[in-house]
Write a protein that holds these residues in place. Structure first.
Motif, PDB file in Angstrom:
ATOM      1  N   THR B  17       0.798  -1.131  -0.023  1.00  0.00           N
ATOM      2  CA  THR B  17      -0.042  -0.056  -0.041  1.00  0.00           C
ATOM      3  C   THR B  17       0.818   1.223  -0.164  1.00  0.00           C
ATOM      4  N   ALA B  18       1.805   1.291   0.832  1.00  0.00           N
ATOM      5  CA  ALA B  18       2.779   2.304   0.929  1.00  0.00           C
ATOM      6  C   ALA B  18       3.673   2.549  -0.484  1.00  0.00           C
ATOM      7  N   LEU B  19       3.800   1.417  -1.170  1.00  0.00           N
ATOM      8  CA  LEU B  19       4.404   1.620  -2.470  1.00  0.00           C
ATOM      9  C   LEU B  19       3.711   2.398  -3.528  1.00  0.00           C
ATOM     10  N   LYS B  20       2.409   1.809  -3.465  1.00  0.00           N
ATOM     11  CA  LYS B  20       1.182   2.395  -4.571  1.00  0.00           C
ATOM     12  C   LYS B  20       0.946   4.128  -4.186  1.00  0.00           C
ATOM     13  N   LEU B  21       1.031   4.234  -2.844  1.00  0.00           N
ATOM     14  CA  LEU B  21       0.739   5.526  -2.294  1.00  0.00           C
ATOM     15  C   LEU B  21       2.124   6.519  -2.885  1.00  0.00           C
ATOM     16  N   PHE B  22       3.247   5.957  -2.722  1.00  0.00           N
ATOM     17  CA  PHE B  22       4.602   6.618  -2.974  1.00  0.00           C
ATOM     18  C   PHE B  22       4.387   7.047  -4.329  1.00  0.00           C
ATOM     19  N   SER B  23       3.895   5.991  -5.254  1.00  0.00           N
ATOM     20  CA  SER B  23       3.876   6.148  -6.687  1.00  0.00           C
ATOM     21  C   SER B  23       3.047   7.136  -7.080  1.00  0.00           C
ATOM     22  N   GLU B  24       1.855   7.148  -6.325  1.00  0.00           N
ATOM     23  CA  GLU B  24       0.939   8.103  -6.816  1.00  0.00           C
ATOM     24  C   GLU B  24       1.281   9.508  -6.338  1.00  0.00           C
ATOM     25  N   HIS B  25       1.718   9.718  -4.989  1.00  0.00           N
ATOM     26  CA  HIS B  25       1.857  11.085  -4.481  1.00  0.00           C
ATOM     27  C   HIS B  25       3.310  11.560  -4.315  1.00  0.00           C
ATOM     28  N   GLY B  26       4.332  10.524  -4.282  1.00  0.00           N
ATOM     29  CA  GLY B  26       5.663  10.857  -4.026  1.00  0.00           C
ATOM     30  C   GLY B  26       5.583  10.436  -2.454  1.00  0.00           C
ATOM     31  N   VAL B  27       7.129  10.139  -1.962  1.00  0.00           N
ATOM     32  CA  VAL B  27       7.207   9.687  -0.708  1.00  0.00           C
ATOM     33  C   VAL B  27       6.826  11.145   0.122  1.00  0.00           C
ATOM     34  N   GLU B  28       7.267  12.158  -0.311  1.00  0.00           N
ATOM     35  CA  GLU B  28       7.080  13.272   0.699  1.00  0.00           C
ATOM     36  C   GLU B  28       5.979  13.767   1.128  1.00  0.00           C
ATOM     37  N   ALA B  29       4.947  13.446  -0.015  1.00  0.00           N
ATOM     38  CA  ALA B  29       3.386  13.935   0.210  1.00  0.00           C
ATOM     39  C   ALA B  29       2.496  12.677   0.614  1.00  0.00           C
ATOM     40  N   THR B  30       3.227  11.595   0.927  1.00  0.00           N
ATOM     41  CA  THR B  30       2.459  10.773   1.492  1.00  0.00           C
ATOM     42  C   THR B  30       2.614  10.570   3.091  1.00  0.00           C
ATOM     43  N   SER B  31       1.315  10.558   3.867  1.00  0.00           N
ATOM     44  CA  SER B  31       1.539  10.435   5.258  1.00  0.00           C
ATOM     45  C   SER B  31       1.375   9.053   5.701  1.00  0.00           C
ATOM     46  N   LEU B  32       1.708   8.853   7.061  1.00  0.00           N
ATOM     47  CA  LEU B  32       1.373   7.602   7.661  1.00  0.00           C
ATOM     48  C   LEU B  32      -0.308   7.279   7.916  1.00  0.00           C
ATOM     49  N   GLN B  33      -0.870   8.719   8.030  1.00  0.00           N
ATOM     50  CA  GLN B  33      -2.529   8.591   8.014  1.00  0.00           C
ATOM     51  C   GLN B  33      -3.116   8.189   6.842  1.00  0.00           C
ATOM     52  N   ARG B 100       9.456  -2.817 -11.259  1.00  0.00           N
ATOM     53  CA  ARG B 100       9.359  -1.473 -12.147  1.00  0.00           C
ATOM     54  C   ARG B 100       8.613  -0.495 -11.579  1.00  0.00           C
ATOM     55  N   LEU B 101       7.719  -0.633 -10.501  1.00  0.00           N
ATOM     56  CA  LEU B 101       6.901   0.623  -9.714  1.00  0.00           C
ATOM     57  C   LEU B 101       7.917   1.309  -9.121  1.00  0.00           C
ATOM     58  N   LEU B 102       8.858   0.360  -8.292  1.00  0.00           N
ATOM     59  CA  LEU B 102       9.751   1.134  -7.382  1.00  0.00           C
ATOM     60  C   LEU B 102      11.042   1.757  -8.135  1.00  0.00           C
ATOM     61  N   LEU B 103      11.508   1.174  -9.137  1.00  0.00           N
ATOM     62  CA  LEU B 103      12.262   1.862 -10.100  1.00  0.00           C
ATOM     63  C   LEU B 103      11.993   3.119 -10.616  1.00  0.00           C
ATOM     64  N   GLY B 104      10.746   3.204 -11.167  1.00  0.00           N
ATOM     65  CA  GLY B 104      10.000   4.514 -11.765  1.00  0.00           C
ATOM     66  C   GLY B 104      10.039   5.441 -10.790  1.00  0.00           C
ATOM     67  N   LEU B 105       9.697   5.098  -9.461  1.00  0.00           N
ATOM     68  CA  LEU B 105       9.708   5.954  -8.442  1.00  0.00           C
ATOM     69  C   LEU B 105      11.155   6.533  -7.978  1.00  0.00           C
ATOM     70  N   TYR B 106      12.023   5.666  -8.428  1.00  0.00           N
ATOM     71  CA  TYR B 106      13.455   6.181  -8.055  1.00  0.00           C
ATOM     72  C   TYR B 106      13.755   7.076  -9.088  1.00  0.00           C
ATOM     73  N   ASN B 107      13.422   6.883 -10.359  1.00  0.00           N
ATOM     74  CA  ASN B 107      13.646   7.826 -11.422  1.00  0.00           C
ATOM     75  C   ASN B 107      13.240   9.168 -11.409  1.00  0.00           C
ATOM     76  N   SER B 108      12.220   9.210 -10.622  1.00  0.00           N
ATOM     77  CA  SER B 108      11.177  10.739 -10.644  1.00  0.00           C
ATOM     78  C   SER B 108      11.066  11.079  -9.195  1.00  0.00           C
ATOM     79  N   ASP B 109      11.213  10.444  -8.175  1.00  0.00           N
ATOM     80  CA  ASP B 109      10.681  10.847  -6.925  1.00  0.00           C
ATOM     81  C   ASP B 109      11.900  11.081  -6.065  1.00  0.00           C
ATOM     82  N   PRO B 110      12.301  12.313  -5.765  1.00  0.00           N
ATOM     83  CA  PRO B 110      13.417  12.788  -4.781  1.00  0.00           C
ATOM     84  C   PRO B 110      13.477  12.040  -3.403  1.00  0.00           C
TER      85      PRO B 110
END
Lengths: 191, 191
Positions: B17-33, B100-110
């Motif tokens: 679920t975290a990976l899905k939300l990270f890929s939608e919003h970025g790590v910074e903009a995803t909260s524990l809530q 692929r999802l994680l790598l895509g995030l690495y390429n685009s999400d600080p």
């Protein structure tokens, strides 16, 4: 020296100083005040050129994009695909050698990764990637050719800034990056 | 289902679920809530597994490191250098396809770049890079061999997560990454 070249000089010194501090402390931990102190000017003098640290970090990375564009333009004047590939590879490796400090930062510093990612994913960066691929693999490359070019050039950029090779001198690293690039792209060995 | 497997299941679902939300919003903009809401549990339930978002992001990236270690261990059982290279390349491409999802995030999400950089520059990550190089290029490789391996593997990882190929289906991308990798490493074409 005219007022205009003095201003250019200060801006250049400011960016050089910023890159030095970024590489010592990381982008996040470097403040405008630290840059001003290191330059021996007031924070107001830094503000004259840049309003935020992000603007400075983008200005540090921007010449790389401009130089890549010039390399690609230069390749268009070559008549054979082989000569175009040689031109881009040679220019790319030279650019990497001049930007070892910046590339090292990209490999290790999240603040610089953020800036570079934003720069290269902006429309201008995307356009650059498209034109570079067209020069290297043709206007409508197959997936295999496109991926080959992608692997070799991103790989060379990553290797150029990798901590493993930070102790290798410029001349040796330049020669090796160029030789590896030529071999992987199927170009003949240079005399 | 035992209590222990139920807990494993919840932790796995939490990371998915975290990976899905990270890929939608970025790590910074995803909260524990947000992660708790998406899972349909309380924030306290998330806290039971992870104290901070950074811990979650690291746990999302950690299996990749573990799988790479297993691939390298597996390669040691092969008797020829060629078979070892084939084993690592094949395992590496399979890992990339699963991530692929994680790598895509690495390429685009600080935020994800920060986590992955920290993971791979930690002693365990550095040790992994050293062992991988030893399998692929020998214990004391020349600079040329070390850089070739570095360029090909970082290049394949970057290409696997590049936005240019996000629309390419898994089977096609897997085949192309493998073929490009084999050719660049001088391995014969597969039947």
């Amino acid at each position: 020296m005219t007022a205009s070249t003095a201003a250019t000089d200060t801006r250049t010194r400011l960016l050089d100083t910023a890159l030095k501090l970024f590489s010592e402390h990381g982008v996040e931990a470097t403040s405008l005040q630290m840059i001003a102190d290191e330059l021996g000017v007031t924070k107001a003098a830094v503000y004259y050129y840049f309003k935020t640290k992000d603007e400075i970090a983008e200005a540090v990375a921007a010449p790389t994009l401009l130089e890549l564009e010039q390399i690609i333009e230069g390749a268009r004047t070559k008549r054979t695909r082989g000569a175009q590939i040689d031109h881009v590879l040679h220019g790319f490796v030279e650019l990497i050698m001049r930007q070892r400090l910046l590339l090292g930062l990209y490999n290790s510093d999240p603040g610089m990764q953020r800036v570079v990612t934003r720069t290269f994913q902006a429309p201008r960066g995307e356009d650059l990637r498209t034109r570079m691929r067209a020069v290297l693999a043709g206007d409508n490359p197959g997936l295999d050719e496109a991926i080959t070019v992608h692997v070799v050039f991103t790989g060379i950029a990553m290797a150029g800034g990798a901590p493993e090779y930070a102790g290798v001198d410029d001349e040796t690293l330049r020669r090796n990056l160029l030789e590896v690039g030529r071999r992987l792209l199927g170009r003949p060995k240079r005399r």
